[in-house]
Design a protein around this motif. Sequence first.
Motif, PDB file in Angstrom:
ATOM      1  N   LEU A 173      -7.398   7.394  31.338  1.00  0.00           N
ATOM      2  CA  LEU A 173      -7.148   8.910  31.436  1.00  0.00           C
ATOM      3  C   LEU A 173      -8.103   9.409  32.697  1.00  0.00           C
ATOM      4  O   LEU A 173      -8.418  10.622  32.768  1.00  0.00           O
ATOM      5  N   GLU A 174      -8.586   8.709  33.579  1.00  0.00           N
ATOM      6  CA  GLU A 174      -9.429   8.943  34.570  1.00  0.00           C
ATOM      7  C   GLU A 174      -8.924   8.498  35.903  1.00  0.00           C
ATOM      8  O   GLU A 174      -8.368   7.584  36.030  1.00  0.00           O
ATOM      9  N   CYS A 198     -11.256  10.192  42.379  1.00  0.00           N
ATOM     10  CA  CYS A 198     -12.273  11.145  42.027  1.00  0.00           C
ATOM     11  C   CYS A 198     -13.389  11.048  40.852  1.00  0.00           C
ATOM     12  O   CYS A 198     -14.089  11.860  40.791  1.00  0.00           O
ATOM     13  N   PHE A 199     -12.781  10.080  40.012  1.00  0.00           N
ATOM     14  CA  PHE A 199     -13.442   9.960  38.913  1.00  0.00           C
ATOM     15  C   PHE A 199     -13.319  11.066  37.698  1.00  0.00           C
ATOM     16  O   PHE A 199     -14.174  11.241  36.760  1.00  0.00           O
ATOM     17  N   GLU A 200     -12.685  12.011  38.165  1.00  0.00           N
ATOM     18  CA  GLU A 200     -12.417  13.067  37.194  1.00  0.00           C
ATOM     19  C   GLU A 200     -11.375  12.824  35.925  1.00  0.00           C
ATOM     20  O   GLU A 200     -10.331  11.871  36.378  1.00  0.00           O
ATOM     21  N   ARG A 201     -11.410  13.399  35.083  1.00  0.00           N
ATOM     22  CA  ARG A 201     -10.291  13.132  34.082  1.00  0.00           C
ATOM     23  C   ARG A 201      -9.247  13.761  34.082  1.00  0.00           C
ATOM     24  O   ARG A 201      -9.272  14.932  34.595  1.00  0.00           O
ATOM     25  N   PRO A 251      -1.927  13.870  36.153  1.00  0.00           N
ATOM     26  CA  PRO A 251      -1.657  12.545  36.741  1.00  0.00           C
ATOM     27  C   PRO A 251      -0.165  12.608  37.672  1.00  0.00           C
ATOM     28  O   PRO A 251       0.583  13.199  36.969  1.00  0.00           O
ATOM     29  N   ARG A 252      -0.294  11.912  38.731  1.00  0.00           N
ATOM     30  CA  ARG A 252       1.046  11.794  39.486  1.00  0.00           C
ATOM     31  C   ARG A 252       1.194  10.271  39.830  1.00  0.00           C
ATOM     32  O   ARG A 252       0.042   9.611  40.251  1.00  0.00           O
ATOM     33  N   ASN A 253       2.204  10.126  39.628  1.00  0.00           N
ATOM     34  CA  ASN A 253       2.866   8.568  40.077  1.00  0.00           C
ATOM     35  C   ASN A 253       2.935   8.568  41.398  1.00  0.00           C
ATOM     36  O   ASN A 253       3.814   9.287  42.042  1.00  0.00           O
ATOM     37  N   LEU A 254       2.682   7.304  42.109  1.00  0.00           N
ATOM     38  CA  LEU A 254       2.847   7.112  43.626  1.00  0.00           C
ATOM     39  C   LEU A 254       4.094   5.925  43.421  1.00  0.00           C
ATOM     40  O   LEU A 254       4.231   5.461  42.446  1.00  0.00           O
ATOM     41  N   PRO A 255       4.797   5.947  44.469  1.00  0.00           N
ATOM     42  CA  PRO A 255       5.960   5.140  44.217  1.00  0.00           C
ATOM     43  C   PRO A 255       5.730   3.655  44.122  1.00  0.00           C
ATOM     44  O   PRO A 255       6.272   3.058  43.629  1.00  0.00           O
TER      45      PRO A 255
END
Length: 399
Positions: free
Chosen positions: A24-25, A29-32, A41-45
């Motif tokens: 969950l992080e 950037c180490f932000e939750r 949260p975004r999926n990259l290809p």
Amino acid sequence: MGAEAAGSGRALRELVREAEVSLLECKVCFERFGHRQQRRPRNLPCGHVVCLACVAALAHPRTLALECPFCRRACRGCDTSDCLPVLHLLELLGSALRPAPAAPRAAPRAAPCAPGALACHHAFGGWGTLVNPTGLALCPKTGRVVVVHDGRRRVKIFDSGGGCAHQFGEKGEAAQDIRYPLDVTVTNDCHVVVTDAGDRSIKVFDFFGQIKLVIGDQFALPWGVETTPQNGVVVTDAEAGSLHLLEVDFAEGALQRTEKLQGHLCSPRGVAVSWLTGAIAVLEHPPGLGAGAGSTAVKVFSPTMQLIGQVDTFGLSLFFPSRITASAVTFDHQGNVIVADTSSQAVLCLGQPEEFPVLKPIITHGLSHPVALTFTKENSLLVLDSAAHSVKVYKADWG
């Protein structure tokens, strides 16, 4: 019964804590992660997940082109999508998650058994004795230091006190001459191996300077060279993007076998072999434009050539306040990866390959343009400073 409930509660808290750190992080950037727009949260290809704020920061403002910060696969910002499993996990855990404090830039972890700060003990060479040196090696039997440079005789051998004991390798066009040396290694039986960019060959000499073998027409641009514990020679080919193992009968001056170990590297130059583990570190210089120009990457492979660790300029920028441009790589006697950094004129310990990224500066003063590194049996670190035309000897303070 109460003890069982308490145990279950502790296990649940441990599970939640592990999920929060591992899943969950955002690892950029180490932000939750969260449901708010910038933290989604975004999926990259490629399958990696970062927050929307980092996607926006990494993407080109006009073309939206970006590279995955972990595997370097290219994509566009508009190719990303919400990571539904992470969003659902956020909903399931709900109030079990503790409030997320504002996360500053992550501090580098301490490297276990890493060397402490090093102090310069003495230096030798200097302008005239050495001219624009490029490569450094240590003879495993005699302890003598071998340097290749741009002088009239390209190979210079120094005794342990820094005095010039011998030199050879004439500057010239003949097959046995050395046109433009890039790197050097000394084998277990005291043969000197030089990569020559002038005629794109590898040249083998005995320790007295007699030519034993010229390996040409097999490499586009041989660059880094290092000896293995089995007395083989590993060579990087910067133009072909490959890493090769050479088996040579040095006494007879005969090449017995060539094996391509890796074939998909980005302009590999420096190479190092750990005598403790047999791991091989390769220093890449991928081509780039604009902000990406001058970036470097360190990849570490196991003896069976499985990738066990990698880190690049972007990844290190998350842990170090200034840009890092790695110019040389070696292993210390504990198996830590050590790199020279020409941007900050420093030498850094990256830690064990399996624990990348660990970052600890071990030399921060007294260097101008470090281009090669090697450790002695006594744990001194030799640094070849090209701008100072000298070899600097640093004594290690091992903690």
